[in-house]
Enzyme design. Structure first.
Site, PDB file in Angstrom:
ATOM      1  N   HIS A  63       5.658  -3.949 -12.742  1.00  0.00           N
ATOM      2  CA  HIS A  63       6.994  -3.842 -13.329  1.00  0.00           C
ATOM      3  C   HIS A  63       7.509  -5.275 -13.453  1.00  0.00           C
ATOM      4  CE1 HIS A  63      11.002  -2.631 -14.267  1.00  0.00           C
ATOM      5  NE2 HIS A  63      11.499  -2.712 -13.051  1.00  0.00           N
TER       6      HIS A  63
ATOM      7  N   GLU B 250      14.672   5.042 -16.597  1.00  0.00           N
ATOM      8  CA  GLU B 250      14.980   5.664 -15.302  1.00  0.00           C
ATOM      9  C   GLU B 250      16.482   5.879 -15.113  1.00  0.00           C
ATOM     10  OE1 GLU B 250      12.668   2.947 -13.071  1.00  0.00           O
ATOM     11  OE2 GLU B 250      14.306   1.581 -12.616  1.00  0.00           O
TER      12      GLU B 250
ATOM     13  N   TYR C 283       0.852  -1.196   0.000  1.00  0.00           N
ATOM     14  CA  TYR C 283       0.000   0.000   0.000  1.00  0.00           C
ATOM     15  C   TYR C 283       0.885   1.242   0.000  1.00  0.00           C
ATOM     16  CZ  TYR C 283      -4.380   2.504   0.830  1.00  0.00           C
ATOM     17  OH  TYR C 283      -5.494   3.313   0.699  1.00  0.00           O
TER      18      TYR C 283
ATOM     19  N   ASP D  41      10.080  -3.759  -5.442  1.00  0.00           N
ATOM     20  CA  ASP D  41      10.537  -4.904  -6.244  1.00  0.00           C
ATOM     21  C   ASP D  41      11.471  -5.809  -5.446  1.00  0.00           C
ATOM     22  OD1 ASP D  41       9.285  -4.293  -8.838  1.00  0.00           O
ATOM     23  OD2 ASP D  41      10.490  -2.474  -8.685  1.00  0.00           O
TER      24      ASP D  41
HETATM   25  P1  NAD Z   1       6.340   1.673  -2.551  1.00  0.00           P
HETATM   26  O1  NAD Z   1       7.754   1.604  -2.071  1.00  0.00           O
HETATM   27  O2  NAD Z   1       5.692   3.001  -2.677  1.00  0.00           O
HETATM   28  O3  NAD Z   1       5.369   0.808  -1.650  1.00  0.00           O
HETATM   29  C1  NAD Z   1       5.796  -0.160  -0.807  1.00  0.00           C
HETATM   30  C2  NAD Z   1       4.669  -0.692   0.046  1.00  0.00           C
HETATM   31  O4  NAD Z   1       4.845  -2.104   0.138  1.00  0.00           O
HETATM   32  C3  NAD Z   1       4.733  -0.168   1.465  1.00  0.00           C
HETATM   33  O5  NAD Z   1       3.874   0.922   1.606  1.00  0.00           O
HETATM   34  C4  NAD Z   1       4.271  -1.347   2.270  1.00  0.00           C
HETATM   35  O6  NAD Z   1       2.869  -1.248   2.398  1.00  0.00           O
HETATM   36  C5  NAD Z   1       4.497  -2.547   1.420  1.00  0.00           C
HETATM   37  N1  NAD Z   1       5.540  -3.492   1.864  1.00  0.00           N
HETATM   38  C6  NAD Z   1       6.871  -3.263   1.962  1.00  0.00           C
HETATM   39  N2  NAD Z   1       7.497  -4.393   2.338  1.00  0.00           N
HETATM   40  C7  NAD Z   1       6.530  -5.344   2.448  1.00  0.00           C
HETATM   41  C8  NAD Z   1       6.540  -6.737   2.789  1.00  0.00           C
HETATM   42  N3  NAD Z   1       7.684  -7.368   3.091  1.00  0.00           N
HETATM   43  N4  NAD Z   1       5.358  -7.409   2.795  1.00  0.00           N
HETATM   44  C9  NAD Z   1       4.180  -6.774   2.488  1.00  0.00           C
HETATM   45  N5  NAD Z   1       4.130  -5.488   2.148  1.00  0.00           N
HETATM   46  C10 NAD Z   1       5.282  -4.789   2.134  1.00  0.00           C
HETATM   47  O7  NAD Z   1       6.293   0.850  -3.930  1.00  0.00           O
HETATM   48  P2  NAD Z   1       5.851   1.410  -5.352  1.00  0.00           P
HETATM   49  O8  NAD Z   1       6.795   2.497  -5.773  1.00  0.00           O
HETATM   50  O9  NAD Z   1       4.385   1.645  -5.376  1.00  0.00           O
HETATM   51  O10 NAD Z   1       6.207   0.164  -6.281  1.00  0.00           O
HETATM   52  C11 NAD Z   1       5.369  -0.976  -6.329  1.00  0.00           C
HETATM   53  C12 NAD Z   1       5.544  -1.649  -7.659  1.00  0.00           C
HETATM   54  O11 NAD Z   1       5.073  -0.765  -8.676  1.00  0.00           O
HETATM   55  C13 NAD Z   1       6.980  -1.976  -8.019  1.00  0.00           C
HETATM   56  O12 NAD Z   1       6.977  -3.177  -8.745  1.00  0.00           O
HETATM   57  C14 NAD Z   1       7.389  -0.829  -8.919  1.00  0.00           C
HETATM   58  O13 NAD Z   1       8.430  -1.153  -9.824  1.00  0.00           O
HETATM   59  C15 NAD Z   1       6.085  -0.587  -9.652  1.00  0.00           C
HETATM   60  N6  NAD Z   1       5.926   0.748 -10.241  1.00  0.00           N
HETATM   61  C16 NAD Z   1       6.119   1.858  -9.475  1.00  0.00           C
HETATM   62  C17 NAD Z   1       5.923   3.109 -10.020  1.00  0.00           C
HETATM   63  C18 NAD Z   1       6.082   4.347  -9.171  1.00  0.00           C
HETATM   64  O14 NAD Z   1       5.967   5.440  -9.724  1.00  0.00           O
HETATM   65  N7  NAD Z   1       6.335   4.294  -7.880  1.00  0.00           N
HETATM   66  C19 NAD Z   1       5.514   3.245 -11.361  1.00  0.00           C
HETATM   67  C20 NAD Z   1       5.272   2.083 -12.109  1.00  0.00           C
HETATM   68  C21 NAD Z   1       5.481   0.850 -11.530  1.00  0.00           C
HETATM   69 MG    MG Z   2       9.324   3.741 -14.962  1.00  0.00          MG
END
Ligand code: NAD
Ligand code: MG
Length: 338
Positions: A116, A203, A34, A92
């Site tokens: 991703h 990136e 989340y 990731d």
């Molecule tokens: P984030 O770092 O914002 O979110 C991490 C969340 O994961 C935390 O809030 C926590 O709720 C949860 N978490 C962390 N460790 C955990 C665990 N061990 N077990 C259960 N929950 C756990 O992540 P994000 O940036 O939203 O990225 C999520 C995915 O989306 C990745 O695969 C990323 O590559 C992809 N993505 C991100 C973006 C972006 O702009 N941030 C864009 C496109 C794709």
């Molecule tokens: Mg990207």
């Protein structure tokens, strides 16, 4: 400008009319994580009328946030049980371990989804053969995925299917994209390989690595030549937003309409001297390291070691004088969200 394809393309793009949103009817969706993307996907899917449960660590900080946002929350294994879709939206770096925790609780024939392709493409997750595996990758950060949805728009997405055990993976993934608003802007078909390699390249070379190093190098050049750091900051960092917004809205054409003729002449004559053949050769080198797995191997090892180099380099970045100067100037612009 030389293009290998002459600009021709065999792109497959899906819009809302191509999607059967009812494919998700009666299907529960587990969103693991989340953060940036997790919050946006969970809330958009819920507002689209879907049955959503957020899977989180009971002791984690996100549990209270998701609950306060009106979502159903459960521990990851409980969330995936009975869910037809399991979307991995944790960082990731923890997805491989998380998959190991939930694998035996995932329903037969369910679909694993990713935003991703890193962990599938670089084989950090090797999914059970009975599962569908697909990707919906929004081409924008989570807060934009949420805001655009609320405004009746959507962030464009990529879709890919790695494993199609049920024969239903693509229409189901498209219905998910529809649920988060992505089909409003269009969903382009790709592969896990293409999404992973282009995302990492973008990136590293352009968006994060390339842009920030260009800004810092420009700032240092001006400051070392004796100009005021504050003036250098406005010139090299603050004003970048104007250019990026114009490019985002209307490409090179719109940017050239809004900048002065003098700026355009400087761009056309000096730009190619900055980003020259040496820079292009370095870009190719960085791309090769992504393609042959060198980057993934290095990043996975860095995480296994507890991120020592990552933390050191991050601190160096944050200690740079452009950050000190910038923080001071931004504090006078209280309309900025800093
Ligand atoms: P984030 O770092 O914002 O979110 C991490 C969340 O994961 C935390 O809030 C926590 O709720 C949860 N978490 C962390 N460790 C955990 C665990 N061990 N077990 C259960 N929950 C756990 O992540 P994000 O940036 O939203 O990225 C999520 C995915 O989306 C990745 O695969 C990323 O590559 C992809 N993505 C991100 C973006 C972006 O702009 N941030 C864009 C496109 C794709
Ligand atoms: Mg990207």
């Amino acid at each position: 400008m030389w293009l290998a394809t002459n600009g021709k393309s065999d792109m497959q793009m899906y819009s809302e009319a191509d999607v059967d949103a009812a494919k998700l009817n009666g299907k529960r969706i587990a969103i693991l994580g989340y953060g940036s993307q997790g919050k946006a996907h969970a809330l958009n899917l819920k507002d689209s009328g879907h049955d959503v449960v957020v899977g989180l660590r009971p002791d984690g900080a996100s549990w209270a946030k998701a609950t306060a946002d009106g979502l159903q929350v459960a521990a990851p294994r409980d969330a995936v049980k009975g869910s037809a879709i399991v979307m991995f939206l944790t960082p990731d770096t923890v997805q491989g371990q998380l998959y190991g925790t939930v694998e035996s609780a995932v329903d037969d024939g369910a679909m694993l989804m990713f935003a991703h392709g890193f962990n599938i493409h670089f084989k950090q997750i090797q999914p059970r053969a009975d599962l569908d595996v697909s990707l919906i990758a929004p081409k924008g950060p989570g807060d934009l995925v949420r805001r655009q949805y609320q405004e009746g728009h959507g962030v464009p997405c990529l879709v890919a299917v790695e494993q199609d055990a049920t024969g239903n993976a693509l229409p189901l993934a498209l219905a998910y994209a529809h649920g988060i608003g992505g089909a409003r802007a269009g969903v382009i078909e790709t592969t896990f390989k293409e999404e992973t390699e282009t995302d990492l390249f973008g990136e590293q070379a352009v968006l994060c690595g390339g842009a920030t190093e260009l800004v810092v190098a420009g700032f240092e050049t001006l400051v070392n030549a004796g100009y005021q750091p504050e003036v250098a900051y406005y010139e090299c960092m603050h004003e970048l937003k104007l250019i990026v917004d114009l490019l985002h809205e209307g490409g090179m054409k719109k940017m050239h309409e809004f900048i002065s003729e003098t700026a355009a002449y400087g761009d056309l004559t000096r730009g190619p001297r900055i980003v020259d053949d040496h820079v292009r050769a370095k870009m190719k080198e960085v791309l090769t390291e992504i393609q042959d797995g060198t980057f993934a191997k290095q990043w996975i090892a860095e995480n296994d070691a507890g991120q020592p180099e990552y933390k050191r380099m991050m601190q160096n970045d944050l200690d740079h004088s452009i950050e000190v100067v910038g923080a001071n100037l931004r504090s006078r612009m209280d309309w900025l969200e800093n």
